[in-house]
Scaffold this motif. Structure first.
Motif, PDB file in Angstrom:
ATOM      1  N   SER A 197      56.012  59.571  36.461  1.00  0.00           N
ATOM      2  CA  SER A 197      55.099  59.587  37.623  1.00  0.00           C
ATOM      3  C   SER A 197      53.968  58.570  37.508  1.00  0.00           C
ATOM      4  O   SER A 197      53.573  57.951  38.494  1.00  0.00           O
ATOM      5  N   GLU A 205      52.391  67.984  30.814  1.00  0.00           N
ATOM      6  CA  GLU A 205      52.148  69.287  30.199  1.00  0.00           C
ATOM      7  C   GLU A 205      53.347  69.780  29.385  1.00  0.00           C
ATOM      8  O   GLU A 205      53.180  70.316  28.287  1.00  0.00           O
ATOM      9  N   ASN A 226      48.318  66.541  35.079  1.00  0.00           N
ATOM     10  CA  ASN A 226      49.148  67.554  34.395  1.00  0.00           C
ATOM     11  C   ASN A 226      50.610  67.144  34.277  1.00  0.00           C
ATOM     12  O   ASN A 226      51.456  67.971  33.962  1.00  0.00           O
ATOM     13  N   SER A 227      50.904  65.865  34.525  1.00  0.00           N
ATOM     14  CA  SER A 227      52.314  65.470  34.579  1.00  0.00           C
ATOM     15  C   SER A 227      52.998  65.451  33.208  1.00  0.00           C
ATOM     16  O   SER A 227      54.208  65.282  33.134  1.00  0.00           O
ATOM     17  N   GLN A 264      44.879  64.160  41.159  1.00  0.00           N
ATOM     18  CA  GLN A 264      44.469  65.145  40.146  1.00  0.00           C
ATOM     19  C   GLN A 264      45.692  65.875  39.570  1.00  0.00           C
ATOM     20  O   GLN A 264      45.708  66.236  38.401  1.00  0.00           O
ATOM     21  N   LYS A 265      46.699  66.053  40.420  1.00  0.00           N
ATOM     22  CA  LYS A 265      47.926  66.719  39.954  1.00  0.00           C
ATOM     23  C   LYS A 265      48.607  65.908  38.851  1.00  0.00           C
ATOM     24  O   LYS A 265      49.206  66.456  37.930  1.00  0.00           O
ATOM     25  N   LEU A 266      48.466  64.588  38.941  1.00  0.00           N
ATOM     26  CA  LEU A 266      49.099  63.721  37.940  1.00  0.00           C
ATOM     27  C   LEU A 266      48.529  63.929  36.533  1.00  0.00           C
ATOM     28  O   LEU A 266      49.178  63.595  35.542  1.00  0.00           O
ATOM     29  N   GLU A 311      44.000  65.241  45.760  1.00  0.00           N
ATOM     30  CA  GLU A 311      44.808  66.321  45.190  1.00  0.00           C
ATOM     31  C   GLU A 311      46.014  65.753  44.427  1.00  0.00           C
ATOM     32  O   GLU A 311      46.300  66.173  43.305  1.00  0.00           O
ATOM     33  N   ALA A 312      46.667  64.757  45.045  1.00  0.00           N
ATOM     34  CA  ALA A 312      47.852  64.170  44.392  1.00  0.00           C
ATOM     35  C   ALA A 312      47.467  63.475  43.089  1.00  0.00           C
ATOM     36  O   ALA A 312      48.174  63.577  42.078  1.00  0.00           O
TER      37      ALA A 312
END
Ligand code: LMR
Length: 329
Positions: A102, A135, A132-133, A128-130, A125-126
Motif C-alpha cells: 500500500s 500490523e 496500520n498497513s 491515517q489508515k495506512l 482517514e485513508a
C-alpha cells in the motif's frame, strides 16, 4: 524466636525495597536509528523527540538517537526492530515494500502537486489508515514526517526525458521507482543511502533523485554538476515501531511518549518547510551545480513519460487509494 522472625522480616523488607527501587530506577530505552544527517528534517525531529522525552519523562524513558546509518541502514533496520535491537526508525515511505504494497502509493510520480497536498492526504482517514498497513507483520506506524519533493541530479543536463536515456540512477528500494526510471529508458540501481555519495563521486552511477535537504546535507551537489528541478515525487517518512515494544509499554508512559513524538514531528515538519527553500539556495550559492528549471512544455514531457507507471501498480496499490491521494491536490 520472635527476634529471629523480626530480623527475617526486616531483611525481607529491605531487599523488597531494593528490588522495587531498582525496578523504578531502570528507564525504558528507545533507540531511534535513522540514515540522514542531524541537520535535516528527520534528524531534527529525532533530536527534538529525544529532548522532549528527557524533559517530560526524565528517568522513566531515555531516547538514544543514532543518525547517519550509524546503527542500521534502512535495509536492515526493520528486521532489527522486529528482533528488538532498535525501537524507533523513520525510513522513507519508499522502503517498506517488503512489508506492505500500500505504501508504494507515495512513490507514484507526479501524485502530489505540492507538500500541502501530501499533508492533506496523510492526515485524511485513508492516510491515517495506512499507518496500520503493517500490523500483521508486527510493525506500527506512528506518524508521517515530511522531507519534500524530489529533484533529479545528474552528470549531464536533463531537460527532457530523452536526456536520461541509458544513464544509471541510484534509487531507493522501490519497484515503483525502478519502473519510473525504466520508463525513461534509464537504468535504476537500488543502493543504500550511505553509498550514494561515493557512487556518484566515482562515477559508478550517473545520477540520483532526492530532496533539496538530502542533496545538500550529503553533498551530492558537489559531485553532480546538474540538478533538474522536477518536483516529480515525494520523500516523506513513516515513523515506525514494533507492536511488541509499543504495546509492552505501560499505558500512561506510552501516551506521553506519543505526545512527545507528535510534537517532535510537528517541529520536524517546520524544519522541512524551511530547509526545502534554504538548502536549495545554499546549493545555488555554492555554484557547484547548475539548477535546471523546466519550461511547462518540458515538464509536460516528464509527466507524459512517467505517469503510465500508475497503471502498472494500480492493482497492487488499489485504485481507490490512488484516487483518494490524487484528490488531495
Ligand atoms: C534515500 O535513501 O535517498 C532517502 O530515503 C534517505 C532519507 O532517509 O531521507
Amino acid at each position: 524466636m520472635f527476634e529471629k522472625v523480626t530480623k527475617v522480616l526486616a531483611i525481607t523488607a529491605v531487599s523488597t525495597m531494593l528490588v522495587v527501587s531498582t525496578a523504578i530506577a531502570a528507564p525504558i530505552t528507545i533507540k531511534f536509528a535513522h540514515v540522514v544527517a542531524e541537520n535535516t528534517p528527520k534528524g531534527q525531529a529525532a533530536n527534538k523527540f529525544r529532548d522532549l522525552v528527557a524533559e517530560r519523562l526524565g528517568g522513566k524513558v531515555v531516547v538514544e538517537v543514532f543518525p547517519s546509518s550509524q546503527l542500521f541502514g534502512d535495509d536492515a533496520v526493520l528486521e532489527a526492530m522486529l528482533l528488538g535491537d532498535v525501537q524507533l526508525a523513520a525510513p522513507s515511505l519508499s522502503k517498506f515494500e517488503r512489508y506492505t504494497k500500500s505504501l508504494q502509493l507515495f512513490d507514484l510520480p507526479f501524485l502530489f502537486k505540492d507538500m500541502a497536498a501530501a499533508e492533506k492526504f496523510q492526515q485524511s482517514e485513508a492516510g491515517q489508515k495506512l499507518l496500520n498497513s503493517m500490523e500483521s507483520k508486527g510493525l506500527i506506524g506512528l506518524g508521517y514526517i515530511h522531507n519534500g519533493l524530489k529533484q533529479i541530479s545528474a552528470s549531464k543536463p536533463l531537460h527532457v526525458p530523452a536526456d536520461a536515456n541509458g544513464l544509471k540512477f541510484r534509487i531507493q528500494t522501490s519497484d515503483v521507482l525502478a519502473a519510473q526510471f525504466e520508463a525513461l529508458g534509464a537504468v535504476p540501481l537500488k543502493k543504500p543511502f550511505s553509498e550514494v555519495f561515493t557512487l556518484l563521486q566515482t562515477k559508478a552511477i550517473d545520477g540520483q533523485e532526492n530532496t533539496w535537504s538530502n542533496i545538500y546535507s550529503q553533498k551530492f551537489f558537489e559531485v553532480q554538476p546538474y540538478i533538474t528541478e522536477s518536483n516529480h515525487g515525494l520523500i516523506d517518512y513513516l515513523v515506525v515501531t514494533s507492536a511488541e515494544f509499543w504495546n509492552g509499554m505501560p499505558e500512561d508512559i506510552r501516551t506521553e511518549v506519543k505526545k512527545a513524538l507528535d510534537d517532535a514531528i510537528a517541529f520536524g515538519n517546520k524544519v522541512a518547510e524551511e530547509k526545502d527553500m534554504s538548502d536549495k539556495q545554499r546549493i545555488i550559492d555554492s555554484k557547484r551545480s547548475e539548477i535546471i528549471t523546466l519550461t511547462p512544455e518540458e515538464r509536460a514531457q516528464w509527466v507524459e513519460v512517467m505517469k503510465p507507471v500508475w497503471k502498472q501498480f494500480e492493482e497492487e496499490i488499489g485504485k481507490d487509494l490512488i484516487d483518494a491521494a490524487y484528490a488531495s491536490n
